[in-house]
Design a protein around this motif. Structure first.
Motif, short mmCIF file in Angstrom:
data_model
loop_
_atom_site.label_atom_id
_atom_site.label_comp_id
_atom_site.label_asym_id
_atom_site.label_seq_id
_atom_site.Cartn_x
_atom_site.Cartn_y
_atom_site.Cartn_z
N THR A 83 -5.95 6.62 -13.30
CA THR A 83 -5.06 7.08 -14.36
C THR A 83 -4.08 8.10 -13.79
OG1 THR A 83 -6.87 6.78 -15.92
CG2 THR A 83 -5.01 8.10 -16.66
N GLY A 84 -2.81 7.89 -14.06
CA GLY A 84 -1.80 8.83 -13.60
C GLY A 84 -1.13 8.41 -12.30
N LEU A 85 -1.56 7.33 -11.69
CA LEU A 85 -0.92 6.87 -10.47
C LEU A 85 0.43 6.26 -10.80
CD1 LEU A 85 -1.20 6.37 -7.39
CD2 LEU A 85 -2.17 4.14 -7.96
N ALA A 102 2.40 8.31 -6.22
CA ALA A 102 2.15 9.72 -6.54
C ALA A 102 1.04 9.82 -7.58
CB ALA A 102 3.43 10.38 -7.06
N PHE A 103 0.28 10.91 -7.49
CA PHE A 103 -0.78 11.20 -8.46
C PHE A 103 -1.06 12.69 -8.44
CE2 PHE A 103 -2.85 10.48 -4.43
CZ PHE A 103 -3.83 11.44 -4.37
N SER A 104 -1.71 13.18 -9.49
CA SER A 104 -2.11 14.59 -9.56
C SER A 104 -3.61 14.68 -9.44
CB SER A 104 -1.65 15.22 -10.87
OG SER A 104 -0.24 15.35 -10.88
N PHE A 120 15.79 3.49 11.35
CA PHE A 120 15.19 4.66 10.73
C PHE A 120 13.85 4.30 10.13
CE2 PHE A 120 14.45 7.26 6.93
CZ PHE A 120 14.48 8.53 7.49
N GLU A 121 12.86 5.15 10.36
CA GLU A 121 11.53 4.96 9.77
C GLU A 121 10.93 6.33 9.47
OE1 GLU A 121 7.43 3.27 11.40
OE2 GLU A 121 8.98 1.72 11.17
N ASP A 122 10.39 6.49 8.28
CA ASP A 122 9.78 7.76 7.89
C ASP A 122 8.62 7.44 6.96
OD1 ASP A 122 9.36 10.49 7.56
OD2 ASP A 122 10.97 10.74 6.10
N GLY A 123 7.66 8.31 6.91
CA GLY A 123 6.53 8.14 6.02
C GLY A 123 5.61 9.32 6.16
N GLY A 124 4.66 9.42 5.24
CA GLY A 124 3.69 10.49 5.30
C GLY A 124 3.18 10.86 3.93
N VAL A 125 2.73 12.10 3.82
CA VAL A 125 2.19 12.61 2.56
C VAL A 125 2.77 14.00 2.30
CG1 VAL A 125 0.10 13.56 3.66
CG2 VAL A 125 0.08 13.05 1.21
N ILE A 126 3.09 14.25 1.03
CA ILE A 126 3.59 15.55 0.58
C ILE A 126 2.65 16.03 -0.51
CG2 ILE A 126 5.50 16.76 -0.56
CD1 ILE A 126 7.34 14.48 0.53
N VAL A 127 2.23 17.29 -0.43
CA VAL A 127 1.37 17.87 -1.45
C VAL A 127 2.08 19.10 -2.01
CG1 VAL A 127 -0.91 18.85 -1.97
CG2 VAL A 127 -0.68 17.11 -0.16
N ARG A 128 2.19 19.15 -3.34
CA ARG A 128 2.86 20.26 -4.00
C ARG A 128 1.99 20.75 -5.15
NH1 ARG A 128 8.29 18.78 -6.81
NH2 ARG A 128 6.85 18.18 -8.43
N LYS A 129 1.78 22.06 -5.24
CA LYS A 129 1.04 22.64 -6.36
C LYS A 129 1.84 22.43 -7.64
CE LYS A 129 -2.53 24.74 -4.40
NZ LYS A 129 -3.86 24.25 -4.64
N ASP A 130 1.13 22.15 -8.72
CA ASP A 130 1.78 21.98 -10.01
C ASP A 130 2.61 23.22 -10.36
OD1 ASP A 130 0.61 19.50 -10.26
OD2 ASP A 130 -0.97 20.17 -11.64
#
Length: 175
Positions: A83-85, A102-104, A120-130
């Motif tokens: 749920t939330g994805l 993205a999900f919380s 060009f190629e990019d990827g990864g993960v980003i984490v941000r506090k609410d």
């Protein structure tokens, strides 16, 4: 002369046949056995791998950790619904684009992304506090290590997920 050409042709065929196997072996994933990696890569720093995985029923989960051992984090946990994805298609100038899941979880937003274009190629993960604008963690894929599924039925299932309105309006939440 034709005998030499035949030997060269056979040697080239053997080498070309070995290349995909070598590439597959160097592309770790945190997905459970039998599940498909929608997007996956070892991160450039820290020795961890990030993966967005698809189960046989075309539901998705996030897995993060050191390849070959139990993941540090799996979301959702214990077969809970995802749920939330969200799944957002990313468009950039020229022939560049990509996708972001993205999900919380526990007061943080996680974004797993893959972008590619001409040269060009990019990827990864980003984490941000609410409630915060800048990420607390932004980890890119190691150069040339990003893998993505080519199964159209999995992308159809991903496109059925809701779109993240913030990512759709403002792009990736980078620092």
């Amino acid at each position: 002369m034709s005998r030499l050409v035949n030997h060269r042709a056979i040697a080239c065929a053997v080498l070309l046949a070995a290349v995909p196997a070598a590439q597959a072996a160097s592309a770790p994933s945190m997905c459970h056995r039998g599940d498909e990696a929608m997007m996956s890569c070892p991160l450039a720093k820290g020795g961890k791998t990030v993966s967005m995985c698809a189960k046989a029923d075309k539901t998705f989960y996030y897995a993060y950790g050191k390849a070959g051992v139990k993941p540090d984090m799996v979301w959702p946990t214990d077969d809970a619904p995802s749920t939330g994805l969200t799944f957002t298609h990313l468009m950039y100038a020229g022939a560049t684009g990509g996708n972001a899941f993205a999900f919380s979880n526990d007061g943080s937003k996680y974004v797993v992304y893959a972008i590619s274009g001409t040269g060009f190629e990019d990827g990864g993960v980003i984490v941000r506090k609410d409630g915060q604008k800048k990420p607390v963690k932004e980890s890119g894929c190691a150069d040339g290590s990003k893998t993505e599924s080519d199964k159209s039925e999995l992308y159809d299932a991903a496109r059925a997920l809701p779109e993240d309105p913030d990512i759709a309006a403002h792009g990736l939440p980078r620092g």
